[in-house]
Design an enzyme around this catalytic site. Structure first.
Site, short mmCIF file in Angstrom:
data_model
loop_
_atom_site.label_atom_id
_atom_site.label_comp_id
_atom_site.label_asym_id
_atom_site.label_seq_id
_atom_site.Cartn_x
_atom_site.Cartn_y
_atom_site.Cartn_z
N HIS A 14 0.85 -1.20 0.00
CA HIS A 14 0.00 0.00 0.00
C HIS A 14 0.88 1.23 0.00
O HIS A 14 2.09 1.15 0.10
CB HIS A 14 -0.96 0.01 1.20
CG HIS A 14 -0.34 0.34 2.51
ND1 HIS A 14 -0.97 1.07 3.48
CD2 HIS A 14 0.88 0.04 3.03
CE1 HIS A 14 -0.19 1.20 4.54
NE2 HIS A 14 0.93 0.58 4.28
N CYS A 33 6.04 6.28 3.87
CA CYS A 33 4.80 5.56 3.52
C CYS A 33 4.13 6.15 2.28
O CYS A 33 3.21 5.54 1.73
CB CYS A 33 3.83 5.54 4.69
SG CYS A 33 4.44 4.60 6.09
N HIS A 39 4.94 0.23 -0.75
CA HIS A 39 5.72 -0.53 0.22
C HIS A 39 4.80 -1.58 0.81
O HIS A 39 3.59 -1.51 0.65
CB HIS A 39 6.31 0.38 1.33
CG HIS A 39 5.29 0.97 2.24
ND1 HIS A 39 4.48 2.04 1.88
CD2 HIS A 39 4.89 0.62 3.49
CE1 HIS A 39 3.67 2.33 2.88
NE2 HIS A 39 3.89 1.49 3.87
N HIS A 41 3.80 -4.78 3.92
CA HIS A 41 3.83 -5.22 5.31
C HIS A 41 3.44 -6.69 5.39
O HIS A 41 2.71 -7.20 4.54
CB HIS A 41 2.85 -4.41 6.17
CG HIS A 41 3.18 -2.98 6.27
ND1 HIS A 41 4.18 -2.49 7.08
CD2 HIS A 41 2.65 -1.89 5.65
CE1 HIS A 41 4.25 -1.18 6.96
NE2 HIS A 41 3.33 -0.79 6.09
N ASP A 79 -4.59 -10.66 0.61
CA ASP A 79 -3.27 -11.31 0.64
C ASP A 79 -2.57 -11.19 -0.71
O ASP A 79 -3.13 -11.51 -1.75
CB ASP A 79 -3.42 -12.78 1.04
CG ASP A 79 -2.08 -13.41 1.36
OD1 ASP A 79 -1.17 -12.71 1.85
OD2 ASP A 79 -1.95 -14.64 1.14
N HIS A 80 -1.33 -10.71 -0.66
CA HIS A 80 -0.50 -10.49 -1.83
C HIS A 80 -1.17 -9.58 -2.85
O HIS A 80 -1.09 -9.78 -4.06
CB HIS A 80 -0.08 -11.83 -2.46
CG HIS A 80 0.93 -12.54 -1.63
ND1 HIS A 80 0.58 -13.36 -0.59
CD2 HIS A 80 2.28 -12.53 -1.67
CE1 HIS A 80 1.67 -13.84 -0.02
NE2 HIS A 80 2.73 -13.34 -0.66
N GLU A 126 0.41 -4.12 11.90
CA GLU A 126 1.06 -3.74 10.65
C GLU A 126 2.55 -4.11 10.71
O GLU A 126 3.14 -4.51 9.72
CB GLU A 126 0.91 -2.24 10.41
CG GLU A 126 1.48 -1.78 9.09
CD GLU A 126 1.29 -0.30 8.88
OE1 GLU A 126 0.52 0.06 7.98
OE2 GLU A 126 1.89 0.49 9.63
#
Length: 137
Positions: A14, A33, A39, A41, A79-80, A126
């Site tokens: 994100h 960010c 980037h 997490h 996810d991903h 996070e």
């Protein structure tokens, strides 16, 4: 009243960025960010439900059912993925951890209720040092 928690894990990218702000203001407010190239997490999601114990099963909710609800309504969607671009329930929203927790609540509340339990909290890590906890509206 008893509480039970299920933990799930997902990875997602994100960025925190407002299109109506200049690049400089975004970098000032959101720091790294706001990276134009995104980037990511490694998130940990804790979903806590509460309710009365069913006398026949001994459960508040069958944990397999809770797992399936979380996977179908949240994990499979995030996810991903790129939270800003790929996730239907995040379109047009800031992809902060706080907003994610609220949106996850919205995805999970009714399916959990349909299984006879009540959603109590969403805890979303996070990083190992930063998390939010949400208890609904």
């Amino acid at each position: 009243m008893i509480y039970i928690t299920r933990k799930e894990h997902f990875n997602a990218a994100h960025k925190l960025y407002r299109e109506d702000w200049s690049k400089e203001k975004n970098e000032e407010v959101f720091g790294i960010c706001a990276n134009a190239n995104w980037h990511g997490h490694n998130y940990d999601l804790y979903v806590t439900v509460k309710g009365e114990i069913n006398e026949e099963t001994g459960f508040v909710i069958d944990l397999k059912d809770l797992k399936d609800i979380i996977i179908k309504n949240v994990i499979d969607k995030v996810d991903h993925r790129n939270l800003n671009l790929d996730v239907d329930f995040m379109r047009g929203k800031m992809a902060s951890t706080e907003i994610l927790a609220i949106e996850f609540w919205k995805q999970l509340e009714n399916p959990i209720k349909a299984k006879g339990a009540q959603l109590h909290s969403i805890k979303l890590y996070e990083t190992a040092n930063n998390y939010v906890e949400y208890f609904g509206e």
